[in-house]
Design a protein around this motif. Structure first.
Motif, PDB file in Angstrom:
ATOM      1  N   LEU A 132      17.062  39.111 -11.673  1.00  0.00           N
ATOM      2  CA  LEU A 132      17.163  39.014 -10.780  1.00  0.00           C
ATOM      3  C   LEU A 132      17.512  40.242 -10.079  1.00  0.00           C
ATOM      4  N   PHE A 133      18.522  40.676 -10.322  1.00  0.00           N
ATOM      5  CA  PHE A 133      19.032  42.179  -9.768  1.00  0.00           C
ATOM      6  C   PHE A 133      17.651  42.665  -9.506  1.00  0.00           C
ATOM      7  N   GLU A 134      17.268  43.241 -10.576  1.00  0.00           N
ATOM      8  CA  GLU A 134      16.271  44.344 -10.905  1.00  0.00           C
ATOM      9  C   GLU A 134      14.578  43.524  -9.848  1.00  0.00           C
ATOM     10  N   LEU A 135      14.822  42.309 -10.076  1.00  0.00           N
ATOM     11  CA  LEU A 135      13.731  41.415  -8.808  1.00  0.00           C
ATOM     12  C   LEU A 135      13.887  41.682  -7.701  1.00  0.00           C
ATOM     13  N   ALA A 136      14.971  41.413  -7.021  1.00  0.00           N
ATOM     14  CA  ALA A 136      15.098  41.811  -5.751  1.00  0.00           C
ATOM     15  C   ALA A 136      15.712  43.298  -5.618  1.00  0.00           C
ATOM     16  N   THR A 137      16.168  43.996  -6.131  1.00  0.00           N
ATOM     17  CA  THR A 137      15.992  45.571  -5.613  1.00  0.00           C
ATOM     18  C   THR A 137      14.758  45.991  -5.924  1.00  0.00           C
ATOM     19  N   GLY A 138      13.943  45.278  -6.084  1.00  0.00           N
ATOM     20  CA  GLY A 138      11.954  46.081  -6.121  1.00  0.00           C
ATOM     21  C   GLY A 138      11.702  45.883  -4.670  1.00  0.00           C
ATOM     22  N   LEU A 139      12.339  44.467  -5.141  1.00  0.00           N
ATOM     23  CA  LEU A 139      11.734  44.117  -3.171  1.00  0.00           C
ATOM     24  C   LEU A 139      13.138  45.296  -2.309  1.00  0.00           C
ATOM     25  N   GLU A 140      13.611  45.428  -1.933  1.00  0.00           N
ATOM     26  CA  GLU A 140      14.327  45.899  -1.301  1.00  0.00           C
ATOM     27  C   GLU A 140      14.062  47.301  -1.047  1.00  0.00           C
ATOM     28  N   THR A 141      13.933  47.924  -2.553  1.00  0.00           N
ATOM     29  CA  THR A 141      13.038  49.183  -1.962  1.00  0.00           C
ATOM     30  C   THR A 141      11.969  49.124  -1.517  1.00  0.00           C
ATOM     31  N   GLY A 142      10.758  48.306  -1.398  1.00  0.00           N
ATOM     32  CA  GLY A 142       9.720  48.041  -1.209  1.00  0.00           C
ATOM     33  C   GLY A 142       8.956  48.579  -2.359  1.00  0.00           C
ATOM     34  N   LEU A 143       8.399  48.009  -3.685  1.00  0.00           N
ATOM     35  CA  LEU A 143       8.287  48.143  -4.697  1.00  0.00           C
ATOM     36  C   LEU A 143       6.836  47.073  -5.165  1.00  0.00           C
ATOM     37  N   THR A 144       8.421  46.904  -4.919  1.00  0.00           N
ATOM     38  CA  THR A 144       7.770  44.971  -4.965  1.00  0.00           C
ATOM     39  C   THR A 144       7.253  44.540  -3.948  1.00  0.00           C
ATOM     40  N   TYR A 145       6.392  42.898  -3.740  1.00  0.00           N
ATOM     41  CA  TYR A 145       6.649  42.274  -2.447  1.00  0.00           C
ATOM     42  C   TYR A 145       5.965  40.765  -2.921  1.00  0.00           C
ATOM     43  N   LEU A 146       6.553  40.171  -1.796  1.00  0.00           N
ATOM     44  CA  LEU A 146       5.952  38.402  -2.442  1.00  0.00           C
ATOM     45  C   LEU A 146       5.002  37.881  -1.424  1.00  0.00           C
ATOM     46  N   LYS A 147       4.132  38.720  -0.081  1.00  0.00           N
ATOM     47  CA  LYS A 147       3.273  38.185   0.517  1.00  0.00           C
ATOM     48  C   LYS A 147       2.334  38.900   0.681  1.00  0.00           C
ATOM     49  N   ARG A 148       1.478  38.413   0.320  1.00  0.00           N
ATOM     50  CA  ARG A 148       0.102  40.275   0.606  1.00  0.00           C
ATOM     51  C   ARG A 148      -0.021  40.795   1.182  1.00  0.00           C
TER      52      ARG A 148
END
Length: 144
Positions: A128-144
């Motif tokens: 979950l840390f890997e997933l959360a940091t992806g969101l934090e850095t803007g590499l990933t997102y949850l909404k389109r």
């Protein structure tokens, strides 16, 4: 591939640790809004995750959901999937046949086994840390 409940569970389990790393508890309504999920359905999913000791739930005005910082890196994506969908994703036929195995394979059996094994490895090795940091850095997102 995943049930709708599992998809929402994965999204919530990605958003909650991001907030937990910032020492924030998040409300049910905030989570439902952030993952575009119906509130009542989200409540049911979060209850399953709390029951599986994946996240902590606190009631009251200052309540909400969080995951202790020390556990964020130890909880794997596979834990989320198992808590919601069980281990059925690792079993079964790629074409949905009732009886498909190495002794009596369907046309895609051997190729599907490889994909299923790789999926299992990915779920067991992604925290979950890997997933959360992806969101934090803007590499990933949850909404389109």
């Amino acid at each position: 591939m995943f049930s709708k409940a599992c998809e929402y569970g994965i999204k919530a389990s990605t958003y909650i640790p991001l907030q937990s790393l910032q020492r924030r508890r998040v409300s049910l309504s905030e989570i439902a809004n952030e993952i575009d999920s119906p509130t009542a359905f989200t409540a049911k999913i979060l209850h399953q995750l709390a029951k599986a000791n994946i996240l902590d739930s606190t009631k009251g005005p200052a309540g909400g959901f969080q995951i202790p910082k020390a556990r964020i890196d130890t909880i794997k994506l596979g834990d989320i999937v198992f808590a919601i969908d069980g281990d059925s994703i690792y079993e079964g036929c790629g074409l949905g046949l009732d009886k498909c195995n190495a002794d009596k394979p369907c046309p895609v059996h051997y190729k599907f086994v490889v994909i299923r094994d790789e999926l299992k490895r990915m779920l067991q090795n992604t925290s979950l840390f890997e997933l959360a940091t992806g969101l934090e850095t803007g590499l990933t997102y949850l909404k389109r």
